[in-house]
Design an enzyme around this catalytic site. Structure first.
Site, PDB file in Angstrom:
ATOM      1  N   GLU A  27      -9.666  43.331  14.081  1.00 39.23           N
ATOM      2  CA  GLU A  27     -10.700  44.265  14.520  1.00 39.23           C
ATOM      3  C   GLU A  27     -10.083  45.616  14.858  1.00 39.23           C
ATOM      4  O   GLU A  27     -10.677  46.668  14.590  1.00 39.23           O
ATOM      5  CB  GLU A  27     -11.465  43.691  15.706  1.00 39.23           C
ATOM      6  CG  GLU A  27     -12.320  42.467  15.362  1.00 39.23           C
ATOM      7  CD  GLU A  27     -11.521  41.191  15.121  1.00 39.23           C
ATOM      8  OE1 GLU A  27     -10.332  41.136  15.518  1.00 39.23           O
ATOM      9  OE2 GLU A  27     -12.076  40.254  14.513  1.00 39.23           O
ATOM     10  N   HIS A  74     -20.069  33.593  20.990  1.00 39.75           N
ATOM     11  CA  HIS A  74     -21.015  34.087  19.973  1.00 39.75           C
ATOM     12  C   HIS A  74     -22.315  34.535  20.631  1.00 39.75           C
ATOM     13  O   HIS A  74     -23.383  34.445  20.034  1.00 39.75           O
ATOM     14  CB  HIS A  74     -21.332  33.008  18.933  1.00 39.75           C
ATOM     15  CG  HIS A  74     -20.131  32.458  18.240  1.00 39.75           C
ATOM     16  ND1 HIS A  74     -19.410  31.402  18.725  1.00 39.75           N
ATOM     17  CD2 HIS A  74     -19.514  32.835  17.096  1.00 39.75           C
ATOM     18  CE1 HIS A  74     -18.400  31.134  17.914  1.00 39.75           C
ATOM     19  NE2 HIS A  74     -18.432  31.998  16.913  1.00 39.75           N
TER      20      HIS A  74
HETATM   21  C1  LIG Z   1     -11.067  37.901  17.092  1.00 38.96           C
HETATM   22  C2  LIG Z   1     -11.925  37.137  16.145  1.00 38.96           C
HETATM   23  N1  LIG Z   1     -12.380  37.747  15.036  1.00 38.96           N
HETATM   24  C3  LIG Z   1     -13.199  37.092  14.178  1.00 38.96           C
HETATM   25  C4  LIG Z   1     -13.578  35.803  14.421  1.00 38.96           C
HETATM   26  C5  LIG Z   1     -14.516  35.073  13.472  1.00 38.96           C
HETATM   27  N2  LIG Z   1     -13.813  34.056  12.708  1.00 38.96           N
HETATM   28  C6  LIG Z   1     -13.754  32.777  13.139  1.00 38.96           C
HETATM   29  S1  LIG Z   1     -12.799  31.815  12.182  1.00 38.96           S
HETATM   30  C7  LIG Z   1     -12.468  33.077  11.107  1.00 38.96           C
HETATM   31  C8  LIG Z   1     -11.562  32.843   9.933  1.00 38.96           C
HETATM   32  C9  LIG Z   1     -10.191  32.410  10.332  1.00 38.96           C
HETATM   33  O1  LIG Z   1      -9.425  32.098   9.221  1.00 38.96           O
HETATM   34  P1  LIG Z   1      -7.959  31.493   9.334  1.00 38.96           P
HETATM   35  O2  LIG Z   1      -7.183  32.248  10.361  1.00 38.96           O
HETATM   36  O3  LIG Z   1      -7.393  31.436   7.984  1.00 38.96           O
HETATM   37  O4  LIG Z   1      -8.189  30.040   9.940  1.00 38.96           O
HETATM   38  P2  LIG Z   1      -8.955  28.802   9.263  1.00 38.96           P
HETATM   39  O5  LIG Z   1     -10.376  28.894   9.700  1.00 38.96           O
HETATM   40  O6  LIG Z   1      -8.795  28.894   7.798  1.00 38.96           O
HETATM   41  O7  LIG Z   1      -8.330  27.570   9.835  1.00 38.96           O
HETATM   42  C10 LIG Z   1     -13.122  34.244  11.528  1.00 38.96           C
HETATM   43  C11 LIG Z   1     -13.060  35.538  10.830  1.00 38.96           C
HETATM   44  C12 LIG Z   1     -13.073  35.201  15.594  1.00 38.96           C
HETATM   45  N3  LIG Z   1     -13.372  33.939  15.914  1.00 38.96           N
HETATM   46  N4  LIG Z   1     -12.259  35.875  16.431  1.00 38.96           N
END
Ligand SMILES: Cc1ncc(C[n+]2csc(CCOP(=O)(O)OP(=O)(O)O)c2C)c(N)n1
Ligand SMILES: [Mg+2]
Lengths: 338, 413
Positions: free
Chosen positions: A60, A129
């Protein structure tokens, strides 16, 4: 005119502006190929290309920082932060850079960034959320803060935000993306289809920043609110039979003091409502403003309805959310006070 | 070279309707990567971040220096916990689909991460998990019924209804409270490890983030502190190829392996076949021993694949080929360990089936028990007055009066 829900209206605002102005670019997590987790940017990458609708890394601070740089170099970035609850890693960029760039460079540099982000609860999203952090942003001078309560305003305000040379943080109450919500989770969901503000022009128009709107005219008491609670306030007016005037603030900063004050001068009573926590919340600013402007016309103390001063609890969503019961109790409290 | 600068647009090799293509993954044959001594200098082991440590070969044998030489019992322990993780996830997913919990996230295809790493760590080591480490909670002794009660936000919920499903924690099991905010706990793990060193203890810390999360500033804060203070910590990147709809290239994974992210700071990296239970165990034990003996941090990249949707709110058919997982060259961690055990003569299809049945029965019994403590539609209910507890150690006056007010409203006053 078309029928649109809030998601479609927001998408349409992007579309209109990207079509009119080739400097408008969109960036954010999952906004490109996928079209956003709430679908607000669906189809834009296909239409305007991968250079204008950019899938960003999960950062972000990076998204907002890069948007600032793009803005300084002549683009008009619209950045999506997936949930308002995740905006904090970008907070330093907003406060220390975006909000002050114009001031510290005597107007030589500025960056017309719009930051869109879904906010608010009522969707069983738990504390990561559901937050309503608008008051943290209204406290930062140099950025404008907006929160629409319906599709018509969402599109018009977003276009105005994108056109604004000042940075705007644009909060989208996700509970009302698909339909108005009067605060009663037991009732079947309603769509925007039957709501007058679900009628949205397909082309360009603006709802100017800095203007509040009377969402319901009334004589006995003024409810000043914004976002989802506009609909709760209207429902509470019907439920209590008190002839409330509901003022939808729409732009929280800069504030349309005149519309708010005129209403309270007329009714003599004022209730302020927001979903965000009460302590040091945006409502405190509203109360201070109304007290100053309307002191001699007030017939009762100003009162507030707000979220409790706790994080948003998953299981107690409806005890936490300032719904119909608390709004109605607030109305009665102000009506009964001498 | 071009005459003008240009913007690179990272694109996955296949989108819906296209043929899955994992040619971008650099693979090394099982047993081909050397295992350096734990006191090796970072600059002498840089190659570990570019290769792929693998033990389980295509023919299901275990090969090379990283083979932990598990006996039949250890193999069965690993298989059992991975299967339990899978069976639990399957059931909770169904339960969410029936509307009986609000949300769920599976670790399908990534079970070796939590289980093998759980086994490589000691009980006193502190874990800072991501939301896909449910296996770690199970392995560290959290009862299935307690995990289910958390997901139900019911009267036995460890979070007292305050958190979204899957945001578990266990103080006694030394697994920290899962955060919904990505990456925020990576620096916590480093700080915890620094404290362990300050106190002169030999406990280490470990943390997990996804490929996508490596883009967050907190990831880099953690690496910097870990490097500067040589903190006894294992920093894991679970590269499951996807971060919701964006592939690992959106976090620059296609340029250089995530395991190499620490090299510039002098942190050694190991890139491991994340679906190879034996390789994950061995690499983690190596890093744990190194940290425990003052060798500092290690960054481990676990190459795996997110077999299911991101969460119950996601629809991956919109952004990746439906059958992509089937083409993933590193397969399924459970199937691979099972085949190895069969090849070693420790296991059979029949025993496997009966273990699955047994675990399903265990999960069913836990679900039955969990519901007795309340569901989303039926009591017993948590007392909403408790929502005001634990905001502060002691509730200040505004919270006390809000608690009273909330109860009045609930009573209709
Ligand atoms: C600071 C923050 N930004 C955005 C999100 C929304 N979000 C939740 S999971 C995710 C994807 C994460 O991907 P990755 O790090 O590859 O982990 P995976 O879900 O594949 O295990 C996002 C963008 C969040 N939870 N926290
Ligand atoms: Mg991932």
């Amino acid at each position: 005119m078309a029928q649109m829900n809030m998601i479609e209206a927001i998408r349409s605002a992007h579309d209109v502006m990207m079509d009119r102005d080739s400097s408008v670019v969109v960036l954010g997590e999952d906004v490109g190929y996928f079209g956003g987790v709430f679908r607000c940017t669906d189809g834009l990458q296909r239409k305007y290309g991968e250079h204008r609708v950019i899938d960003a890394p999960i950062s972000e601070g990076g998204i907002i920082g890069a948007a600032i740089g793009m803005g300084v170099n002549g683009l008009r970035p619209v950045a999506e932060i997936q949930f308002a609850d995740y905006i904090y890693p970008g907070f330093d960029q907003i406060v220390s850079e975006l909000a002050r760039l114009r001031y510290r460079s005597s107007g030589d540099f500025f960056s017309p960034v719009t930051i869109r982000t879904p906010c608010g609860g009522g969707i069983r999203g738990g504390q990561t959320h559901s937050q309503s952090p608008e008051g943290i942003f209204t406290h930062v001078t140099g950025i404008k803060t907006v929160m629409p309560s319906n599709p018509y305003d969402a599109k018009g305000l977003l276009i105005a935000a994108i056109e604004s040379d000042d940075p705007v943080v644009f909060f989208e109450p996700k509970r009302i993306y698909n339909g108005p919500f009067d605060g009663d989770p037991e009732k079947p969901a309603v769509s925007w289809g039957s709501h007058p503000k679900g009628e949205v022009p397909e082309g360009y128009y603006t709802v100017p920043l800095g203007q509040a709107e009377i969402a319901r005219a009334g004589e006995e008491l003024t409810i000043i609110t914004y976002g989802t609670l506009v609909h709760v306030a209207i429902a509470a007016a019907e439920a209590t039979g008190v002839d409330c005037e509901v003022v939808d603030v729409r732009t929280l900063s800069p504030l349309d003091v005149a519309t708010l004050a005129d209403s309270v001068k007329k009714t003599g009573r004022c209730l302020i409502a927001h979903e965000a926590t009460r302590f040091s919340g945006y409502g405190a600013e509203l109360a201070a403003t109304i007290q100053k402007e309307c002191f001699y016309q007030l017939e009762a103390p100003i009162s507030r309805v707000a979220g409790w001063d706790t994080p948003y609890p998953h299981a107690f969503e409806w005890q936490y959310f300032p719904g119909l019961k608390r709004m109605s109790a607030g109305i009665r409290r102000v009506m009964e006070a001498e | 070279m071009n005459s003008k600068s240009r913007l690179q647009i990272p694109r996955p090799t296949a989108r819906p309707g296209e043929k899955p293509d994992f040619s971008y993954l650099d693979l090394s044959p099982a047993g081909s990567i050397d295992k350096p001594p734990i006191d090796a200098r970072t600059r002498d082991i840089e190659h570990l971040s570019g290769g792929l440590v693998r033990v389980l070969d295509e023919d299901h044998s275990a090969k090379g220096a990283w083979n932990p030489n598990f006996d039949a019992n250890q193999l069965q322990v690993g298989l059992r916990w991975m299967l339990l993780n899978r069976v639990f996830d399957e059931r909770m997913w169904q339960i969410q689909r029936q509307g009986r919990i609000s949300f769920y996230m599976q670790a399908t295809g990534e079970e070796a991460v939590s289980i093998a790493q759980g086994m490589a760590l000691r009980p006193g080591d502190m874990c800072f998990p991501s939301y896909r480490n449910q296996g770690l909670f199970m392995y560290r002794g959290v009862k299935l019924v307690d995990m289910m009660c958390q997901c139900l936000s019911n009267t036995r919920d460890m979070c007292q209804g305050r958190q979204l499903p899957i945001m578990y924690h266990t103080k006694t099991g030394n697994v920290f409270s899962v955060s919904g905010n990505l990456g925020t706990q990576y620096p916590h793990a480093v700080g915890w490890a620094m404290a362990s060193a300050i106190k002169g203890e030999d406990h280490i810390a470990a943390s997990w983030v996804g490929d996508g999360t490596t883009a967050e500033a907190d990831f880099h804060h953690a690496l910097t502190f870990a490097a500067v203070y040589q903190a006894p910590v294992i920093l894991n990147v679970v590269n499951n190829q996807w971060a919701i709809s964006t592939f690992q290239g959106t976090a620059a994974g296609q340029r250089r392996a995530f395991a190499a992210r620490g090299l510039g700071l002098g942190i050694p990296g190991i890139r491991v076949d994340g679906n190879d239970f034996l390789a994950v165990y061995s690499a983690s034990l190596w890093a744990a021993d190194r940290a425990r003996r003052g060798g500092g941090p290690t960054l481990i990249e676990l190459v795996t694949y997110r077999g299911g949707p991101h969460s119950t709110s996601d629809d991956p058919s919109k952004y990746r080929p439906k059958d992509e997982w089937l083409s993933f060259p590193l397969g399924d961690p459970i199937e691979r360990l099972k085949q190895h055990m069969i090849a070693e003569g420790h296991w059979s299809d029949a025993r496997h089936e009966s273990l699955v049945d047994e675990l399903r029965t265990e999960v069913t019994a836990a679900w039955k028990e969990a519901q007795k403590h309340g569901t989303m539609t039926e009591g017993p209910w948590l007392d909403p007055a408790t929502m005001f507890d634990d905001v502060f150690a002691e509730a200040p006056r505004n919270l006390d009066s809000q608690r009273r007010r909330m109860l009045e409203v609930e009573r209709g006053e």
